[in-house]
Design a protein around this motif. Sequence first.
Motif, PDB file in Angstrom:
ATOM      1  N   ARG A 298       1.823 -10.926   9.879  1.00  0.00           N
ATOM      2  CA  ARG A 298       2.144  -9.868   8.916  1.00  0.00           C
ATOM      3  C   ARG A 298       0.975  -9.618   7.981  1.00  0.00           C
ATOM      4  NH1 ARG A 298       8.006  -9.343   8.407  1.00  0.00           N
ATOM      5  NH2 ARG A 298       7.784  -8.763   6.213  1.00  0.00           N
ATOM      6  N   LYS A 301      -1.674  -7.583   9.740  1.00  0.00           N
ATOM      7  CA  LYS A 301      -1.258  -6.187   9.854  1.00  0.00           C
ATOM      8  C   LYS A 301      -1.512  -5.436   8.547  1.00  0.00           C
ATOM      9  CE  LYS A 301       2.905  -3.474  10.901  1.00  0.00           C
ATOM     10  NZ  LYS A 301       4.334  -3.573  11.299  1.00  0.00           N
ATOM     11  N   ILE A 344       6.249  -0.817   4.197  1.00  0.00           N
ATOM     12  CA  ILE A 344       5.914  -2.241   4.130  1.00  0.00           C
ATOM     13  C   ILE A 344       6.459  -2.811   2.825  1.00  0.00           C
ATOM     14  CG2 ILE A 344       4.060  -3.953   4.171  1.00  0.00           C
ATOM     15  CD1 ILE A 344       2.314  -1.871   5.550  1.00  0.00           C
ATOM     16  N   ASP A 348       4.607  -8.388   1.218  1.00  0.00           N
ATOM     17  CA  ASP A 348       3.681  -8.642   2.319  1.00  0.00           C
ATOM     18  C   ASP A 348       2.226  -8.423   1.922  1.00  0.00           C
ATOM     19  OD1 ASP A 348       5.751  -9.279   3.945  1.00  0.00           O
ATOM     20  OD2 ASP A 348       5.757  -7.412   5.094  1.00  0.00           O
ATOM     21  N   ASP A 391       3.236  -5.839  16.363  1.00  0.00           N
ATOM     22  CA  ASP A 391       4.690  -5.606  16.349  1.00  0.00           C
ATOM     23  C   ASP A 391       5.353  -6.160  17.615  1.00  0.00           C
ATOM     24  OD1 ASP A 391       4.537  -4.347  13.915  1.00  0.00           O
ATOM     25  OD2 ASP A 391       4.300  -2.347  14.782  1.00  0.00           O
TER      26      ASP A 391
END
Length: 548
Positions: A298, A301, A344, A348, A391
Amino acid sequence: MTTPFAGSSPYALDDVTNNQQTCADASRRFLLSLSKRLKLIELSHASHFGRVETDRSVLDLQNPTKTSCSAGYLLEQDFPGMRIGPEPTTDSFIAVMYGEKEGVIPGNALVVDPKKPFRKLNSFGNAFLNRFMCAQMPNQVLQSISVIDTPGILSGEKQRISRGYDFTQVLQWFGERVDRIILLFDAHKLDISDEFSEAIRAFRGQDDKIRVVLNKADQVDTQQLMRVYGALMWSLGKVINTPEVVRVYLGSFWSKPLQNTENRKLFEAEAQDLFRDIQSLPRNAALRKLNDLIKRARLAKVHAYIISYLKKEMPAMFGKENKKKELITKLPEIYIALQKEHHISPGDFPNVTRMQVLYSIFPNSYPAEQLQHYDFSKFPSMKSKLIDSVDKMLAENIAGLMMQIRKEESNMPSQSVQGGAFDGVNDSPFGHGYGEGAGEGVDNEEWIVARDKPKYDEVFYSLSPMNGRITGANAKKEMLNSKLPNTVLGKIWKLADCDCDGMLDDEEFALAQHLIRIKLEGYELPSELPPHLVPPSHRHNRASPLQG
């Protein structure tokens, strides 16, 4: 079985299969590849995108006196390099690990050993490595966990003395990789110095790993202990900025005689809670690694989105430096825009203040990473395939790995820490709760309930028994006099109704009254009736199915 109270009654990842290991390694390699292609560095959580390096470790941080007795207490054995005394007896980090032969490996040799998980500590330089060592010894506890014994925290004037390396950065490095962080205080020398406050702040983001031990609690009386406990909770509340109250264990975790024995039972119960917490580490190691892997994915990303945005906003020709400074200043606004655009969660994203500092100035703790020299315009563009790969990994690979781990765990024997203090009293009369509560009378030849049975018989025969038994309705009226909740009384009924006929004879009624007394005295009820509590007239009935 009927009851008158019805209606009111409530491994390490390396140990799993080859398929799981292949999947985990593939996921790690993917994150490494992704981080390199995006030029990701330690911008936020200081987390490496490589293999999780330390397994089932305990970080032991002590204040304000340097005593290695807590680690030695768990091992029930002194380890090489262990020195006990007031500060600053030693300024060394000692990794206590399992080895067939007892010995010490110096820090400089330790960080080049490919079999040890400390290679990245080389970046902290010789000043730290000269104060870092690995103590190896053949101890059963160390077959399940490793212990990182830290230097004692300095207080008073000694805080002005430089250690020669970034102490809090080293603590942060270890804190991110261990499974449990133990903050050790002495009840008679309670003090949270400035250095200790900074050390605790270094563990920010690792709050779920932190446990606090108020050691040597026997050296103060009960009234003083209450005051010390309150002062500790107040002080920790100012440093550990979380809504949840941190778990504090009270006890005397050394082998010397207790000075005040009035809280002995409390200390024993607290010690057992702490031991159970540490013993659970091997069982949760696989899920912890998987959780860390998900967190890193995560993070990768989010970094991809941030880097892509910064590149997109950079001018093609002139004014790059000014635009770079502007973007750094507006980073909080960029976060909000990315959160809305890509849906999001704010949690995160990396810490915005730290990101701004790391983008702006050269951090001494990362000499190889001159962040201020990065040209935002040369950051790689967003590749949707990379995001799709992340993902897919989270949705398919990780989900499949989770299912395999659970399946393997259900088929494998339970793993827990064995040896040392964890086995010291378990199978002896000195085990916690031995001979107390439901365990009372375990060594007696006579049925323990018989001593009070004449008193219980008087009540039994006043309830109009028929054919030597009383009905559930009559028993319920008497049992409700205890004022215990129906859920508890329902459990007592099930334990006492040995022949499951919905009625109680005189021995079963006496047993029910005995269990009520146990609960009223503050002890827990057993999940199953122990053999020594089974009424004599029902022991044959209970044994016969096993014999058949």
